[in-house]
Design an enzyme around this catalytic site. Structure first.
Site, PDB file in Angstrom:
ATOM      1  N   CYS A  67       0.701  -0.949  -0.071  1.00  0.00           N
ATOM      2  CA  CYS A  67       0.179  -0.358  -0.105  1.00  0.00           C
ATOM      3  C   CYS A  67       1.159   1.245   0.040  1.00  0.00           C
ATOM      4  CB  CYS A  67      -0.821   0.261   1.222  1.00  0.00           C
ATOM      5  SG  CYS A  67      -2.156  -1.250   1.827  1.00  0.00           S
ATOM      6  N   ASP A  68       0.389   2.592  -0.813  1.00  0.00           N
ATOM      7  CA  ASP A  68       0.929   3.899  -0.259  1.00  0.00           C
ATOM      8  C   ASP A  68       0.058   4.270  -0.885  1.00  0.00           C
ATOM      9  OD1 ASP A  68       3.813   5.230  -0.044  1.00  0.00           O
ATOM     10  OD2 ASP A  68       2.596   5.699  -1.817  1.00  0.00           O
ATOM     11  N   SER A  69      -0.012   5.890   0.045  1.00  0.00           N
ATOM     12  CA  SER A  69      -0.827   6.618   0.106  1.00  0.00           C
ATOM     13  C   SER A  69      -0.458   8.124  -0.207  1.00  0.00           C
ATOM     14  CB  SER A  69      -1.822   6.954   1.373  1.00  0.00           C
ATOM     15  OG  SER A  69      -2.067   5.506   1.928  1.00  0.00           O
ATOM     16  N   GLY A  92      -2.922   3.529  -3.143  1.00  0.00           N
ATOM     17  CA  GLY A  92      -2.569   2.659  -4.114  1.00  0.00           C
ATOM     18  C   GLY A  92      -2.348   0.603  -3.022  1.00  0.00           C
TER      19      GLY A  92
END
Length: 215
Positions: A85-87, A122
């Site tokens: 995940c990435d924000s 994501g």
């Protein structure tokens, strides 16, 4: 029980998954995020393409993290599914990750207060067979109109320095988020509804990841 490996050191993501009945293994990736995004920007420029949209940037990073951790020599062998995940926060066309320091966080909040942004997270899932399911969760975030004193006090806690967009919705920053339109958990860092959908694409029910009930 299906075993999940979280490719992130984020306490908020881990806490969210645990609260939802999951008990993932954890391994932080070694991806150079700045270098990866710079390469993507250069390639887009050379191809004469438009800049990579924020929703695609977080997906690119999530995929890189999942693939990186999938190669972990020990933990990856124990995991059936890896989640990366990435924000990032998109504010008035600008993409904001973690602030560089306290001064940067203050400037960020002076811009953010009273305004509206979009928090993109994501998600990328990889199974043992190398199959992938990925998508981005995007949630509109309305920020309260903080006073200078509130901005200084919040930044002084140190919390904004460690999170995308320099804010949390599930911590000390909660009172400064006036409202959201979309998935709350996506703002925290991992969208549970989206995770359920992506798992299903790989033939896994999210209930298969629930920890066993205590006897």
């Amino acid at each position: 029980m299906t075993t999940l490996l979280l490719a992130s050191a984020s306490p908020a993501r881990l806490s969210t998954l645990r609260a939802a009945g999951l008990d993932p293994l954890v391994a932080a990736s070694s991806v150079d995020e700045a270098k990866l995004l710079a390469t993507a920007t250069t390639e887009a420029d050379r191809a004469g393409s438009a800049p990579v949209p924020p929703a695609d940037q977080v997906l690119l990073l999530a995929r890189a993290k999942a693939h990186d951790v999938r190669e972990h020599p020990t933990l990856a062998r124990e995991a059936d599914v890896v989640l990366g995940c990435d924000s990032m926060l998109e504010l008035e066309g600008e993409v904001l990750g973690k602030p560089t320091d306290a001064a940067d966080a203050v400037v960020r909040w002076q811009r953010m207060r009273g305004r509206t942004g979009v928090l993109h997270t994501g998600h990328c899932l990889l199974d043992r067979d190398g199959r992938e399911a990925s998508a981005t969760s995007s949630t509109v975030v309305h920020f309260a109109d903080l006073t200078d004193a509130e901005v200084d006090a919040y930044v002084a806690t140190g919390e904004p320095l460690w999170v995308a967009g320099a804010f949390t919705v599930d911590g000390l920053g909660g009172p400064f988020v006036a409202g959201i339109e979309g998935d709350y958990h996506g703002v925290v860092g991992v969208s549970l509804p989206l995770l359920r959908v992506l798992l299903a694409e790989l033939g896994v029910a999210i209930t298969d990841l629930w920890r066993p009930a205590a006897d």
